[in-house]
Design a protein around this motif. Sequence first.
Motif, PDB file in Angstrom:
ATOM      1  N   ASP A  90       2.209   3.682  -2.161  1.00 22.34           N
ATOM      2  CA  ASP A  90       1.138   4.684  -2.231  1.00 22.34           C
ATOM      3  C   ASP A  90       1.694   6.036  -2.661  1.00 22.34           C
ATOM      4  OD1 ASP A  90      -0.721   2.832  -1.341  1.00 22.34           O
ATOM      5  OD2 ASP A  90      -0.677   3.519   0.743  1.00 22.34           O
ATOM      6  N   ALA A  91       2.842   6.414  -2.080  1.00 29.07           N
ATOM      7  CA  ALA A  91       3.444   7.716  -2.388  1.00 29.07           C
ATOM      8  C   ALA A  91       3.826   7.814  -3.861  1.00 29.07           C
ATOM      9  CB  ALA A  91       4.675   7.942  -1.509  1.00 29.07           C
ATOM     10  N   VAL A  92       4.372   6.724  -4.393  1.00 30.15           N
ATOM     11  CA  VAL A  92       4.742   6.704  -5.807  1.00 30.15           C
ATOM     12  C   VAL A  92       3.494   6.745  -6.689  1.00 30.15           C
ATOM     13  CG1 VAL A  92       5.839   5.304  -7.608  1.00 30.15           C
ATOM     14  CG2 VAL A  92       6.930   5.557  -5.376  1.00 30.15           C
ATOM     15  N   GLN A  93       2.459   6.053  -6.265  1.00 36.95           N
ATOM     16  CA  GLN A  93       1.209   6.057  -7.029  1.00 36.95           C
ATOM     17  C   GLN A  93       0.563   7.445  -7.030  1.00 36.95           C
ATOM     18  OE1 GLN A  93      -1.411   2.852  -6.010  1.00 36.95           O
ATOM     19  NE2 GLN A  93      -2.875   3.337  -7.608  1.00 36.95           N
ATOM     20  N   LYS A  94       0.576   8.108  -5.879  1.00 34.42           N
ATOM     21  CA  LYS A  94      -0.003   9.455  -5.790  1.00 34.42           C
ATOM     22  C   LYS A  94       0.759  10.446  -6.656  1.00 34.42           C
ATOM     23  CE  LYS A  94      -1.968   8.831  -1.171  1.00 34.42           C
ATOM     24  NZ  LYS A  94      -1.840   9.158   0.278  1.00 34.42           N
ATOM     25  N   ALA A  95       2.041  10.170  -6.867  1.00 31.06           N
ATOM     26  CA  ALA A  95       2.855  11.031  -7.736  1.00 31.06           C
ATOM     27  C   ALA A  95       2.580  10.754  -9.206  1.00 31.06           C
ATOM     28  CB  ALA A  95       4.332  10.835  -7.427  1.00 31.06           C
TER      29      ALA A  95
END
Length: 258
Positions: A90-95
């Motif tokens: 999720d964190a990578v996607q939000k970035a």
Amino acid sequence: MPVSPIPTRRWLLAAIVSAFALPVHAAARPPLVLAAASLQESMNAAADAWAGLGHERPVLSFAASSALARQIRSGAPADLFVSADEPWMDAVQKAGALAPGTRTAFLGNRLVLAARANDRRTVPLDRAGPLLAAIGQGRLAMADPNAVPAGLYGKAALQKIGAWDRLAPKVVRAENVRAALALVERGAAPFGIVYATDARASTRVRIAGMFPAASHPPIRYPVARLKTAVSPDAEPFRRFLISARGKAIFARYGFTPL
């Protein structure tokens, strides 16, 4: 007699085509895969199988999902990311680092208590008492419970059974789940919380108990192609991993195909 301009135009066209072809040729390398530490044996087997189909073998880099996600968000170039949990993906996607439409959760796992192979104790893990008694004044090895997926799952499970507050001061924090496993293998801690697949990969430990699946969030491994991907095999290898043939490889190492 004037020289025909046609050969010159053809030469120029060929030069332009060659110039544009250079970056493509330079990018024709095997995929660079950033994968959770718990996938070492299984992902290497998948890479070998891919190479056996006539492709260049992917380059694999293993670490805690949290560390890999931070590297990606800092701009580290790679082709695929395989996380041991959904939140770090999720964190990578939000970035904004994922190629749209390429994220897929394809594997599951179980959380266990590992002990040295010569320690024959069995520890029920549906309540705090047996675990507290087994550890006593000893230590408990875990991946970092504040960041690394295996540690986060482990902390959630210990909180669920009411053991976290008393065990937190006894936790030996490791950088990833394989480092936690190594602490148990060396005898630095009598017990460690790892994935079932990690315990299965070592001949120096055994599973002393298995945490109830309902005691922690579901353990799910998502894979995604990154926007920085340049290898022409990046997407084909991703599709291979999530195919029935790819999942069967991971199943041999104890993972549950999703």
